[in-house]
Each structure stands twice: as structure tokens, then as C-alpha cells.
Design a protein around this motif. Structure first.
Motif, mmCIF file in Angstrom:
data_model
loop_
_atom_site.group_PDB
_atom_site.id
_atom_site.type_symbol
_atom_site.label_atom_id
_atom_site.label_comp_id
_atom_site.label_asym_id
_atom_site.label_seq_id
_atom_site.Cartn_x
_atom_site.Cartn_y
_atom_site.Cartn_z
ATOM 1 N N LEU A 325 0.859 -1.176 0.000
ATOM 2 C CA LEU A 325 0.000 0.000 0.000
ATOM 3 C C LEU A 325 0.900 1.232 0.000
ATOM 4 O O LEU A 325 1.664 1.448 0.940
ATOM 5 N N LEU A 326 0.817 2.010 -1.060
ATOM 6 C CA LEU A 326 1.712 3.148 -1.233
ATOM 7 C C LEU A 326 0.977 4.456 -0.951
ATOM 8 O O LEU A 326 -0.067 4.725 -1.550
ATOM 9 N N PRO A 327 1.500 5.279 -0.031
ATOM 10 C CA PRO A 327 0.879 6.601 0.200
ATOM 11 C C PRO A 327 1.080 7.502 -1.006
ATOM 12 O O PRO A 327 2.146 7.521 -1.613
ATOM 13 N N MET A 328 0.047 8.250 -1.339
ATOM 14 C CA MET A 328 0.100 9.118 -2.520
ATOM 15 C C MET A 328 0.293 10.588 -2.170
ATOM 16 O O MET A 328 0.412 11.418 -3.065
ATOM 17 N N ASP A 329 0.295 10.914 -0.901
ATOM 18 C CA ASP A 329 0.546 12.292 -0.489
ATOM 19 C C ASP A 329 1.277 12.293 0.847
ATOM 20 O O ASP A 329 1.299 11.296 1.568
ATOM 21 N N GLU A 330 1.897 13.404 1.141
ATOM 22 C CA GLU A 330 2.686 13.503 2.361
ATOM 23 C C GLU A 330 1.821 13.438 3.605
ATOM 24 O O GLU A 330 2.274 13.008 4.663
ATOM 25 N N GLU A 331 0.567 13.840 3.499
ATOM 26 C CA GLU A 331 -0.328 13.794 4.656
ATOM 27 C C GLU A 331 -0.865 12.395 4.903
ATOM 28 O O GLU A 331 -1.524 12.145 5.904
ATOM 29 N N ARG A 332 -0.604 11.476 3.964
ATOM 30 C CA ARG A 332 -1.070 10.098 4.048
ATOM 31 C C ARG A 332 -2.591 10.022 4.176
ATOM 32 O O ARG A 332 -3.136 9.264 4.971
ATOM 33 N N GLN A 333 -3.245 10.836 3.354
ATOM 34 C CA GLN A 333 -4.697 10.765 3.245
ATOM 35 C C GLN A 333 -5.119 9.786 2.157
ATOM 36 O O GLN A 333 -6.140 9.132 2.261
ATOM 37 N N TRP A 334 -4.300 9.721 1.105
ATOM 38 C CA TRP A 334 -4.626 8.891 -0.058
ATOM 39 C C TRP A 334 -3.539 7.840 -0.270
ATOM 40 O O TRP A 334 -2.353 8.113 -0.091
ATOM 41 N N PHE A 335 -3.986 6.655 -0.696
ATOM 42 C CA PHE A 335 -3.081 5.537 -0.935
ATOM 43 C C PHE A 335 -3.471 4.838 -2.235
ATOM 44 O O PHE A 335 -4.556 5.055 -2.785
ATOM 45 N N ARG A 336 -2.597 3.981 -2.693
ATOM 46 C CA ARG A 336 -2.929 3.051 -3.778
ATOM 47 C C ARG A 336 -2.172 1.758 -3.552
ATOM 48 O O ARG A 336 -1.100 1.735 -2.934
ATOM 49 N N TYR A 337 -2.743 0.663 -4.048
ATOM 50 C CA TYR A 337 -2.027 -0.599 -4.010
ATOM 51 C C TYR A 337 -0.977 -0.608 -5.117
ATOM 52 O O TYR A 337 -1.191 -0.021 -6.186
ATOM 53 N N HIS A 338 0.140 -1.285 -4.863
ATOM 54 C CA HIS A 338 1.100 -1.521 -5.938
ATOM 55 C C HIS A 338 0.357 -2.209 -7.074
ATOM 56 O O HIS A 338 -0.484 -3.083 -6.863
#
Length: 915
Positions: A325-338
Motif C-alpha cells: 500500500l503506497l501513500p500518494m501524499d505527504e499527509e497520508r490521506q490517499w493511498f494506492r495498491y502496488h
């Protein structure tokens, strides 16, 4: 899902951007440093492109992210764009490309997204050229990262990247991470030594990197022979090594995993993924499978899809467990799976919960819909095979998109829907009719109107009347864009007679159309009161076009009536509205800029006129009604002729001819053809002028408008003067002056009187020519007509000088009230001093007088090799202010780069005069 389509959020502006696409994944775990690969990437700073390519899970994104972080820490301007399959839409890709650049340097690409939205399919060249020009003003390296490029398969998007690379300034460097090498001009870049490549072989972990990863990063206690076995079986594949570490940590059957050392990499990945997932709690697996339908995840969205209120905590736990699970922003509000793991999860979801997939997509669609993310909502509705709901979502926001000039977004959404699903949606068809009308797609607009009118017949009486009356308004708009005015005013009458029943948009457009009909009928006095009453509706429309058009039409009427001051106020007001609402580089600002640029040219404010007209030429086929086109092409051509560049003047007029032919705008084609006659005659090519005019005469129809007849009559008069039969020209011009006076066309009357003075002089009527010209000058110059006089060149100046000398010699005895006024003297003085930033007829430039004192200071520091920041410090101004000065300097010197500016300043010996 019905609830999503029926939510009343049409008053909110759609959110077409996904901000997480503009940031690299945020990794807070320990990463394997890869100094050799990073050093290879550093070579990109002296190249155009770095291509990092290999199969899924080889660490392409991780490597790019590491270098992105290092560049950013060093103060380099870096932009990131994670492309996805939706970026196969060219306009969407362009929009994200612009925003990626702006996320790093906000002063670049201002207003370009509005241009893209309002000009779908035709903005590519302008967007790329503007970005390239803005980047060339940036006095440091700029690195653009494009991640997951393999997801783009559309050839037009590939061509756009190739265009960017071919035109890029030396300080722009592009890094592409992709599973393939498709869509990149590798051969050409290799030959030019502009390419850096890192392939799968170089991305694979060597044994030492694999050992460090498994033992130091993952803290696994493995025997040397086990390490060798894992490295060989995974072939240094980073994703497989991560899966192996998770399998060894979660599973008790270590021996089985370690002994499983044969098979292809994909087989190993599938096997290891199953081992990881099978050892997790069932509730956690269910959460992961259900959320695998999402391209990006946040706690609230996952809660809506899975029903788990603790979804935020679940995502945090998955990240800590390193479950791909990869965070998509520095605030770690959004993620995506590899991507690799997401595909595995989705395949398992299809096997284990096939009956749940539709509901999962519908829940996601409803969540996105309620937050105004229409494109995402439509995507999930279609994946749920709920076409009617997808159509309802688009229909709900369609007019909102039209009013905001998001034509590209709307037409892209519509293109994703089955055509047959649109046939029973009158409001959506109406929005499609508006969008295609405003982007000059008349046939598509008329087809949509056919559906509206068909559906209206079965509607209740009140709804039927409203649909049919608005459809008439769209038809009227189509006619105006096609420059066909007959019967148009009657089409908008129903809307204007029942303003309370229609939207502000429909009323504002209808009022603008009626105003344009008044302009074409020379009823200029009716325009201002109409526009004043319509202003409330124009300003209530959320978008900017209705207000800009209204002010522009008000200005056209004032200008035609000879009130140039009032026209300038209206055009400037339109520019202000456009800039304040949509940005200086917006489509609306360029429309207003065409008319303001034309007026500034007439007033001899040539540097400002050139900037505005150059921008307006970008509008291409989306240039509005014919008056905007003629303002752009004719005034731009005259600027080039004034610089002594007849070839470029003719090239600009050819652009106008091409536009007129493509859009079947005969008035535009006649206007540019007659201006070509003028250019040819200026160069002494009488034969060429005759041929052009003969072709125009062949095309002329009895039903042609007054404007067409005026263009042709003027060109004929010029040709007759050039042939030595000026007496015939005098007759033509007198008739045109009488007609213009009768119609109240003061501007046209004055222009014809100027040409009449020249024709009289050529016909041997020197005294009458002097009297006529002096009277015209005294009336025209105070209004702002300067270039119409000076552009007649030496013949007109000769008359003025002769009249001056005659009046000086004879004084009060000059006869018949002839006097050489201060106004005439002022015009002679202007004729001797070329305006700022433009070449004179001889091709020579003015010297330091072209530049302001501050611009000269900036240029001196530029010559010394100072950077923008150093110039800013030396002059105690901001860096953005320096860039603004540089843009002005470039325009005035006729250059496009810093080096060219220095070279040109030395050529002109600018610094020999005091600053």
C-alpha cells in the motif's frame, strides 16, 4: 445509486483534477540506496530524456521517487505526473501536464487549462509552445517525471510528448518510468545523444542489494545458501523479494518457500502473493479485496465501499504491515495498491466475490458523485454496468461544465457513454448542443438539437415550450458562429421575452446574440442599453464567457460608431473580467485581447498590441465570431508589415484564409484576401494584387453583407490607384463614404475619407486632397485613429507635409479655411518616431527608447550573466517581476531566449547610450 444522480450539487464547480497524480508516492520505510542508478540518472541533467523501463515490480517508481526527492532537496524545480489510462484523452493529459508544471513553478502555464477546456482538440501546439517559452525563461534546471507511461496508448498523446521533447529548451529534462518503450522517439534521441536508459537488467537487485534488503531492511535471519536461492529464484525482482519477505514473516512453512526456486518470475509473484494473503485474517483479506476496485483509496471512500467505519485505521495498519500500500501524499490521506498486488487482489475478488463487484463500484460512484468528482463517479458507474446512472451523472453536471467553459471535460465524459443511452436525455442533449456549438462543431450541435426537439414533442406543454425555445437559442448561436444572421433575432426572442423562466446562461447568451444582430444591422445605439439590462444575467452565470462576450459586443458597437474611448473601456473591462475569473492566458482573455489588441494597434500602442494579438492567434478555430478573427489576423498582419516583414504578414493572412475555409466563413476569407491585396500593393506587386482580387470577385454573391462589399470596394480603390486610374477610385470611395455615413458607421467613414485624400492627390486634385485630409486628421486623431492614417505611408505623409508648408508660406491667405492644426503637426511628429518595440518601414529599430529604464537595468544585468535570482537581489525586486520584465524585453527585441536578447542588444549597441 439513484441517490447519487439526484443529489442537488449542480451549483458547485466540478473538480476535474486529482491532486495525488501530481505527487510521487511517499515512502517512509527504509529503501535500498542505488547510487549507481542515481548517478546514471544525474546524466539526465545534460540530456533531454531518461527512460526507466522494465516489467511490473522492478522498482521503477521507487527509483524515480528517490531521485525526485534528492533533486527537490537540492532546490531543483521538479514536477511529477502519474499518468493513468484516463490520460489517453489528449485534453485530460494536457491539463494534467500543465498542472504538473505549475505545481513546481506556479507562474508557468497560467490559464492554459482554460484554453484546453474551451478549445478541445486544437490547443496542443499552443500549450506546448507556451510551456516551452515559460520554461526557457526559468534560469535553472526543470525536471519533469512521468510515471506509468505504459498506461498511455493513444498516439496523439505520444505525439504530444514527442513535440515537447523536440521543442524543449536545454534546461528541461524529462524522466519517464514505463513498462514499455512505446511512444518515445528513442532512435532520434540516441542519435542526438539526448537519451539516458535504465532497463530491467539494471533495475534488478544484485546479490548484495538483495541480501541487504532481506537481512537489514526486512530483518530476516537467513542462511547464506537461502539468500542465494531467493536471489536466484526471484532474479533480483524487487516486488518478488518483498513478497518473499512477507511470506517468510507470515508463514510457518519457511522450508517450502525457500525450496520453491523454479519457474518464471510471474509464477513466483503469484505464488508468493497467495502465501502473503492466505496468512492474513479473513476480515483483513475481505477489506483488501473489496478496496481493490479503487484506483486510489482514502479512509472515507473505503468506508463507503466496504461498510467498515474504521477504514482509516485499517489503511494505516496495511501500510505498517508493508502490504504493498503506497501513500500518494505527504499527509497520508490517499493511498494506492502496488499495481502488481492490485491485479492479484482483483483477480481473487472476481473468483471469490463476483456478486459483490457491482455493488462495490456503485458505492464508489455514489461517494465520488457526492463530492463533485464526476469523472470518477462515471467511471465506476460504467464498471458497474449501470449505464443509465452514468448518463444521469453526466447530465446532472453538464450545463455546469458548459458555463465554466469545461467543454473538453464534458465532451470527454459524453464520449465514454453509449450513444444510444443519450437519445432520451433532453437536458444532456441540450448541454451537448451548447458545448459543440461553442467549439465550432455545428453538425454535432444540430444533431443534438434534433434529439432535443424530438424529445420535446412528448414532454408536458410547459417543459416542451422551454426546451424548444432554448433549442432556438442554440440554433441562433450556431448561426452567429457561422456568420449567418438572417432570422437570428427572432430565434432568441422567446427567451428574452420570458427571462424569468430560463437560466441566466440562456438569457445572457440570447441578449448577446441580439446585440450582435444590432451590430450587424448598424443599430449601434441599441447595443449599450441592451447590454446594460443583460449585465445582471451575464454576471450571474458562473463561467466567464457570457460576461466577456457581452462587454466585447458593447465595445464593437462603440468602436464602429467612432467612440473609440468607450470601446477601449469595454474591451479592457472584458479583459479584466476574464483575467480575474479565468486567468491572463485563458481562452476568454484571448478573445477580449483580440479586440483590445486591434484597438491598441489603431492607437499606435504597438508593443501592447503585439503581445495581445500574438496570444489571440492561438485561438485558431475557436476564435469566436468573425469579428474576433478579423481583428486578430488583419492587425497582426499589419504589425508584421510595419516591421518590414511582408512574408510573415502574408503567412498570418494565410492562417486567416485557412480558418475561414475550414469554418466556411466567407466574410473572413474576403477580409483576409483584400488585406493580401493591400500587402501586395505595398510591395509593388500589382499583378499579384489583381489576381487575388479577381478570385474574390468570382466568389462574391449578390447576398453578401455590407462588410464584404466594403472590403472589396476598398481593395478595388487601392488597386485603381496603383494602376494610375485614381479618378475611378475617387468615385468608389465617395460612394462608400456616403453609405457609411448613412449607416452611422463613423469609423468606416473616417477610414474611407483617409483613402479618398490619397486618391484625390493621385488624381491631380492636390488642393482638395489637402483640405480633405486636414479635416479628417482633425476629426480622426482625437478619437484615436492613428495607424489608419500612418499606414497609408509616404503618399499620405507627402500630402501632410505639403499642406504644412503651404500653410506656413501663405498663413491666413492659404484659402478656403485651410489651416495646419496642432493635431496634424502631432501626427507628423508621430510618423517620424516609430512606436516602442516595432520595426519601422525601413526595418531599423529604435534604440534605448524602446526599453524603459528598469528594462534596461534588467538587460544590463542579463548581459553580465546574472541569474533571475541575482537580478532580483540586485534590483530589490521579486523573481517573478524579473521574469515579467524579461518577457517584455523579449517582445521588444523580437527574441525568445536570454542569449538572443544579449546578442540583439549588442548588435543594436543599446548600452552605448545612457540608461
Amino acid at each position: 445509486m439513484k441517490r447519487a444522480a439526484n443529489k442537488n450539487n449542480t451549483g458547485t464547480r466540478p473538480k476535474p483534477l486529482v491532486s495525488t497524480k501530481l505527487r510521487p508516492p511517499s515512502n517512509r520505510g527504509t529503501l535500498i540506496e542505488r547510487p549507481q542508478l542515481i548517478e546514471t540518472l544525474r546524466e539526465t541533467l545534460s540530456r533531454k530524456l531518461a527512460l526507466v523501463y522494465g516489467p511490473a515490480g522492478f522498482g521503477k517508481t521507487t527509483l524515480a521517487t528517490q531521485w525526485h526527492a534528492q533533486l527537490r532537496e537540492a532546490g531543483t524545480s521538479v514536477a511529477w505526473l502519474a499518468v493513468d489510462s484516463s490520460d489517453n484523452d489528449l485534453n485530460r493529459f494536457l491539463g494534467y501536464l500543465v498542472e504538473a508544471v505549475r505545481s513546481a513553478e506556479p507562474d508557468m502555464g497560467e490559464g492554459l487549462r482554460d484554453v484546453i477546456e474551451a478549445s478541445p482538440g486544437s490547443a496542443v501546439d499552443f500549450v506546448i509552445d507556451t510551456l516551452v517559452n515559460d520554461l526557457s525563461l526559468h534560469d535553472a534546471d526543470f525536471v519533469l517525471f512521468l510515471d506509468d507511461w505504459h498506461l498511455v496508448t493513444e498516439s496523439r498523446v505520444h505525439e504530444t510528448l514527442q513535440m515537447l521533447l523536440s521543442r524543449s529548451p536545454p534546461n528541461l529534462h524529462v524522466v519517464v518510468a514505463s513498462r514499455t518503450r512505446t511512444g518515445i522517439p528513442l532512435a532520434r534521441l540516441r542519435v542526438q545523444n539526448e537519451l539516458v536508459e535504465i532497463d530491467a537488467a539494471r533495475l534488478r537487485f544484485d546479490f548484495e542489494e538483495s541480501r541487504t534488503y532481506l537481512t537489514s531492511v526486512k530483518s530476516l535471519d537467513l542462511r547464506p545458501e537461502d539468500l542465494v536461492a531467493l536471489w536466484r529464484s526471484t532474479e533480483g525482482w524487487a516486488a518478488a523479494l518483498q513478497l518473499a519477505s512477507l511470506s517468510l514473516r507470515e508463514s510457518g512453512d519457511h522450508e517450502r518457500i525457500l525450496q520453491w526456486t523454479s519457474g518464471a518470475s510471474n509464477d513466483i509473484g503469484e505464488y508468493l502473493a497467495e502465501n502473503v494473503v492466505d496468512n492474513l485474517p479473513a476480515d483483513q483479506v475481505s477489506f483488501m479485496l473489496k478496496t481493490s476496485v479503487l484506483d486510489r483509496l482514502c479512509g472515507d471512500l473505503c468506508a463507503a465501499v466496504t461498510g467498515k467505519k474504521d477504514s482509516t485505521a485499517r489503511l494505516e495498519a496495511l501500510e505498517k504491515q508493508e502490504m504493498f500500500l503506497l501513500p500518494m501524499d505527504e499527509e497520508r490521506q490517499w493511498f494506492r495498491y502496488h499495481h502488481l498486488f492490485a491485479r492479484f487482489l482483483h483477480r481473487r475478488l472476481q473468483k471469490q466475490m463476483p456478486d459483490k463487484i457491482k455493488d462495490l463500484h456503485l458505492a464508489a460512484a455514489e461517494w465520488f458523485s457526492s463530492r463533485g468528482h464526476t469523472a470518477d463517479a462515471v467511471k465506476h458507474a460504467l464498471l458497474a454496468e449501470e449505464t443509465s446512472e452514468a448518463v444521469a451523472l453526466v447530465e446532472r453536471d453538464a450545463m455546469n461544465l458548459v458555463e465554466h467553459s469545461h467543454m473538453s471535460t464534458l465532451l470527454n465524459l459524453v464520449s465514454q457513454l453509449p450513444r444510444t443511452a443519450l437519445f432520451d436525455r433532453p437536458r444532456l442533449q441540450m448541454a451537448i448542443a451548447w458545448a459543440t456549438c461553442l467549439t465550432h462543431r455545428r453538425q454535432e450541435s444540430m444533431e443534438a438539437l434534433w434529439h432535443v426537439e424530438r424529445l420535446a414533442e412528448a414532454a408536458p406543454p410547459q417543459q416542451k415550450a422551454l426546451l424548444l425555445d432554448e433549442a432556438k437559442c442554440v440554433r441562433a448561436c450556431n448561426s452567429v458562429y457561422a456568420d449567418q444572421i438572417t432570422g437570428v433575432e427572432q430565434l432568441v426572442k422567446p427567451v428574452l421575452s420570458q427571462v424569468d423562466k430560463f437560466s441566466p446562461w440562456a438569457v445572457a447568451v440570447a441578449a448577446n446574440i441580439r446585440a450582435y444582430c444590432y451590430i450587424r444591422a448598424s443599430d449601434y445605439g441599441k447595443v449599450a442599453p441592451l447590454m446594460l439590462s443583460a449585465r445582471a444575467y451575464q454576471d450571474r452565470v458562473e463561467g466567464v464567457f457570457a460576461a466577456v462576450y457581452g462587454r466585447c459586443f458593447d465595445g464593437i458597437a462603440a468602436q464602429s460608431a467612432g467612440r473609440l474611448g468607450a470601446a477601449r473601456e469595454m474591451f479592457s473591462g472584458a479583459m479584466d473580467v476574464a483575467i480575474r475569473t479565468a486567468g491572463r492566458q485563458s481562452h476568454a482573455a484571448r478573445l477580449a485581447g483580440a479586440l483590445l489588441g486591434q484597438l491598441l494597434y489603431e492607437e499606435n500602442d504597438l508593443a501592447r498590441a503585439e503581445r495581445l494579438l500574438s496570444d489571440s492567434r492561438v485561438l485558431g478555430f475557436e476564435g469566436g465570431v468573425v469579428d474576433f478573427y478579423t481583428a486578430t489576423y488583419l492587425s497582426s498582419s499589419r504589425l508584421m508589415l510595419l516591421k518590414g516583414d511582408a512574408e510573415e504578414a502574408l503567412a498570418i493572412l494565410q492562417e486567416g484564409e485557412d480558418t475561414g475555409r475550414a469554418l466556411s466563413l466567407d466574410r473572413l476569407r474576403v477580409a483576409v484576401a483584400c488585406e493580401r491585396v493591400r500587402v501586395k500593393l505595398t510591395g509593388g506587386d500589382v499583378r499579384g494584387a489583381e489576381q487575388i482580387l479577381a478570385e474574390v470577385d468570382t466568389r462574391q454573391q449578390p447576398t453578401d453583407s455590407d462588410e464584404v462589399r466594403v472590403y472589396i470596394a476598398t481593395a478595388k480603390a487601392r488597386l485603381l490607384c496603383a494602376r494610375g486610374t485614381a479618378g475611378l477610385a475617387v468615385g468608389i470611395l465617395r460612394a462608400q463614404i456616403a453609405a457609411a455615413t448613412r449607416r452611422g458607421q463613423k469609423l468606416q467613414e473616417l477610414v474611407m475619407r483617409i483613402l479618398l485624400s490619397v486618391a484625390l492627390d493621385l488624381d491631380g486634385e492636390a488642393a482638395e486632397a489637402e483640405r480633405a485630409l486636414l479635416d479628417t486628421v482633425d476629426e480622426a486623431v482625437p478619437l484615436g485613429l492613428i495607424r489608419s492614417l500612418l499606414d497609408e505611408g509616404p503618399p499620405l505623409i507627402t500630402i501632410l507635409e505639403r499642406a504644412r508648408d503651404h500653410c506656413r508660406k501663405h498663413g491666413a491667405d492659404a484659402g478656403e479655411g485651410v489651416r495646419f492644426s496642432a493635431t496634424a503637426q502631432r501626427l507628423l511628429m508621430i510618423s517620424r518616431h516609430p512606436a516602442h518595440g516595432v520595426r519601422g518601414q525601413s526595418g531599423s529599430r529604435t534604440r534605448v527608447a524602446e526599453l524603459t529604464a528598469r528594462e534596461t537595468e534588467v538587460l544590463r544585468l542579463l548581459e553580465q550573466g546574472r541569474s533571475n535570482k541575482e537580478i532580483a537581489r540586485a534590483l530589490a525586486i521579486g523573481v517573478e517581476t524579473v521574469k515579467w520584465y524579461l518577457k517584455n524585453i523579449f517582445v521588444k527585441l523580437g527574441v525568445s531566449t536570454r542569449a538572443q536578447a544579449v546578442t540583439e542588444s549588442r548588435r543594436q549597441n543599446l548600452f552605448s547610450a545612457p540608461a
